[in-house]
Design an enzyme around this catalytic site. Structure first.
Site, short mmCIF file in Angstrom:
data_model
loop_
_atom_site.label_atom_id
_atom_site.label_comp_id
_atom_site.label_asym_id
_atom_site.label_seq_id
_atom_site.Cartn_x
_atom_site.Cartn_y
_atom_site.Cartn_z
N CYS A 122 8.15 8.61 12.17
CA CYS A 122 7.78 7.26 12.61
C CYS A 122 8.71 6.69 13.69
O CYS A 122 8.33 5.76 14.40
CB CYS A 122 7.75 6.31 11.41
SG CYS A 122 9.12 6.54 10.28
N HIS A 128 9.63 -0.64 13.24
CA HIS A 128 10.92 -0.09 13.62
C HIS A 128 11.25 -0.55 15.04
O HIS A 128 10.39 -0.54 15.91
CB HIS A 128 10.89 1.44 13.64
CG HIS A 128 10.74 2.09 12.29
ND1 HIS A 128 10.75 1.39 11.10
CD2 HIS A 128 10.59 3.39 11.95
CE1 HIS A 128 10.61 2.24 10.10
NE2 HIS A 128 10.51 3.46 10.58
P1 NAP Z 1 5.05 5.83 -1.02
O1 NAP Z 1 4.65 4.43 -0.73
O2 NAP Z 1 6.12 6.08 -2.00
O3 NAP Z 1 3.73 6.63 -1.47
C1 NAP Z 1 3.75 7.94 -1.93
C2 NAP Z 1 2.34 8.42 -2.21
O4 NAP Z 1 2.37 9.77 -2.63
C3 NAP Z 1 1.66 7.64 -3.32
O5 NAP Z 1 0.28 7.52 -3.04
C4 NAP Z 1 1.87 8.56 -4.51
O6 NAP Z 1 0.94 8.36 -5.56
C5 NAP Z 1 1.65 9.89 -3.85
N1 NAP Z 1 2.12 10.99 -4.68
C6 NAP Z 1 3.33 11.15 -5.26
N2 NAP Z 1 3.37 12.27 -6.01
C7 NAP Z 1 2.13 12.83 -5.91
C8 NAP Z 1 1.53 13.99 -6.47
N3 NAP Z 1 2.20 14.79 -7.30
N4 NAP Z 1 0.24 14.26 -6.15
C9 NAP Z 1 -0.45 13.45 -5.34
N5 NAP Z 1 0.06 12.33 -4.80
C10 NAP Z 1 1.35 12.03 -5.07
O7 NAP Z 1 5.50 6.60 0.30
P2 NAP Z 1 4.98 6.49 1.81
O8 NAP Z 1 5.91 5.69 2.59
O9 NAP Z 1 3.54 6.14 1.82
O10 NAP Z 1 5.24 7.97 2.33
C11 NAP Z 1 4.50 9.05 1.92
C12 NAP Z 1 4.74 10.24 2.85
O11 NAP Z 1 4.59 9.89 4.21
C13 NAP Z 1 6.08 10.92 2.79
O12 NAP Z 1 5.84 12.30 2.99
C14 NAP Z 1 6.85 10.43 3.97
O13 NAP Z 1 7.80 11.35 4.44
C15 NAP Z 1 5.73 10.30 4.94
N6 NAP Z 1 6.00 9.29 5.93
C16 NAP Z 1 5.88 9.65 7.16
C17 NAP Z 1 6.13 8.75 8.13
C18 NAP Z 1 6.15 9.21 9.50
O14 NAP Z 1 7.20 9.18 10.01
N7 NAP Z 1 5.06 9.62 10.10
C19 NAP Z 1 6.46 7.45 7.84
C20 NAP Z 1 6.56 7.07 6.54
C21 NAP Z 1 6.33 8.04 5.56
P3 NAP Z 1 1.25 7.35 -6.79
O15 NAP Z 1 0.99 5.96 -6.27
O16 NAP Z 1 0.26 7.76 -7.81
O17 NAP Z 1 2.65 7.58 -7.20
N1 12T Z 2 13.27 9.60 5.03
O1 12T Z 2 8.45 11.37 7.71
O2 12T Z 2 13.21 7.01 4.78
O3 12T Z 2 10.28 12.47 7.90
O4 12T Z 2 12.28 5.95 6.42
C1 12T Z 2 9.95 9.11 7.37
C2 12T Z 2 10.64 8.00 6.94
C3 12T Z 2 11.46 10.53 6.25
C4 12T Z 2 9.66 11.48 7.56
C5 12T Z 2 12.48 6.96 5.74
C6 12T Z 2 12.17 9.43 5.81
C7 12T Z 2 10.38 10.34 7.03
C8 12T Z 2 11.75 8.17 6.17
#
Ligand code: NAP
Ligand code: 12T
Length: 339
Positions: free
Chosen positions: A133, A246
């Site tokens: 991100c 950000h």
């Molecule tokens: P979050 O709010 O904590 O959400 C996590 C999600 O993953 C929830 O829907 C959760 O479901 C689900 N999950 C957890 N364990 C699972 C399993 N065993 N099977 C299926 N689903 C599962 O986190 P987030 O910020 O949305 O981030 C999620 C992902 O996106 C991470 O991989 C993070 O690195 C990535 N991300 C990427 C960027 C980017 O830079 N492009 C930015 C932010 C995040 P429950 O609600 O049921 O727990």
């Molecule tokens: N640790 O997608 O904590 O690689 O803000 C994105 C956001 C990893 C990633 C964070 C992280 C990623 C965070």
């Protein structure tokens, strides 16, 4: 390759998370051509529903046959889930657009920001990675400067909101703020220190070289997306008590000299960029203004007067939209265009 169709079966894995919910909202807002939408999360979300276009859709748990008949899966459920389930989805004939860091630096996997390197999509073998991100808005801004004057080196400092680390972190900032203002004891779980009224120079894990993983992602992903290993990026990633968006301070050294007005003109024409730069009127990008916007906002454009060919600027982008969900949906839209 994606089959040409009038509408597509799409899955969102991690649909109940900060990024997943934004993915569902983005598909709806952009009227993505959906034949059907399936939502997946952990066992903890069994029985939940999410609203899409006025209908309540059930949240399901992943099974080996979950991806049968799905054309495109948007993954946002953490690296471990991506490592385990993306190959399962690809085997079922699905194209995976993955938001985790699991596949980004794999040479077989295109790492794509559509405004910058959409051409890389053609080489995909089932998995396409969405960059970090903080990387995404930085490369959207660096690309036109790189094309015009070749970027040699970037010194970047980020000011990253808590939504980047998910829903629990957003709750933590809210709870700590309320507790502090009410003279209650602060509790912490997501971050190693209090985040309310504080800044943490620590995002993701520390590495042996003294940098964090987040900082090295920005350096390595930028080279891959720009397709140029000579671009040097040194980053300091800081978590700030902001909920959404950000900010990034960029110091850019170029091979060819550019004036501040030339940079402004280049960025004014760049896709996905809005120049928001009138300091005499207190106009510059702010997190509270850029939240829910699609574009990367750029301001404070000025020369670095300590070197011959340097530019300083300030960018703000919505980390859940262009930093994650929107970029993933734009990749899916491009896949349809080229199918
Ligand atoms: P979050 O709010 O904590 O959400 C996590 C999600 O993953 C929830 O829907 C959760 O479901 C689900 N999950 C957890 N364990 C699972 C399993 N065993 N099977 C299926 N689903 C599962 O986190 P987030 O910020 O949305 O981030 C999620 C992902 O996106 C991470 O991989 C993070 O690195 C990535 N991300 C990427 C960027 C980017 O830079 N492009 C930015 C932010 C995040 P429950 O609600 O049921 O727990
Ligand atoms: N640790 O997608 O904590 O690689 O803000 C994105 C956001 C990893 C990633 C964070 C992280 C990623 C965070």
């Amino acid at each position: 390759m994606l089959k040409q169709k009038r509408a597509y079966a799409v899955a969102v894995v991690g649909a109940t998370g900060a990024v997943g919910e934004e993915m569902v909202a983005t598909l709806e807002q952009r009227a993505f051509p959906l034949e059907r939408l399936r939502l997946f999360a952990s066992e903890g979300s069994e029985g939940k529903t999410l609203n899409f276009d006025g209908r309540d859709l059930p949240v399901e748990t992943l099974k080996t046959d979950s991806f049968a008949g799905i054309d495109i899966a948007l993954f946002s459920a953490g690296s471990e889930r991506s490592a385990r389930w993306a190959p399962v989805a690809v085997k079922a004939g699905c194209i995976v657009i993955d938001n985790s860091s699991q596949w980004r630096m794999d040479p077989e996997v295109p790492l794509v920001v559509p405004e910058v390197n959409a051409q890389a999509l053609k080489r995909h073998k089932g998995i396409i990675a969405n960059p970090n991100c903080s990387t995404i808005p930085m490369v959207v801004v660096l690309k036109p400067i790189h094309d015009a004057a070749k970027v040699r080196r970037v010194v970047v400092t980020t000011f990253q909101s808590v939504s980047g680390s998910g829903k629990k972190a957003m709750e933590e900032l809210g709870q700590q703020t309320a507790d502090l203002l009410n003279f209650r004891q602060v509790r912490r779980s997501v971050y190693p220190h209090q985040i309310a009224f504080n800044c943490l120079p620590h995002i993701d894990a520390f590495l042996d070289n003294g940098y964090t993983k987040e900082e090295m992602k920005m350096a390595n992903e930028t080279k891959k997306i720009l397709g140029d290993d000579t671009v040097r990026v040194t980053a300091t990633a800081v978590r700030v008590p902001v909920f959404r968006c950000h900010g990034e301070s960029l110091n850019i050294e170029t091979e060819k000299k550019l004036t501040a007005n030339e940079v402004r003109a280049l960025l004014a024409q760049a896709p996905g960029v809005i120049v928001y730069d009138a300091p005499e009127k207190n106009i510059y990008p702010l997190a509270i203004d850029v939240a829910d916007k699609d574009e990367t906002y750029v301001g404070r454009i000025r020369l670095d007067e300590t070197i011959e060919k340097g530019i300083n600027l300030w960018i703000v982008s919505d980390n859940l939209r262009k930093g994650a969900a929107l970029n993933a949906v734009q990749i899916a839209e491009r896949l349809i265009e080229i199918s």
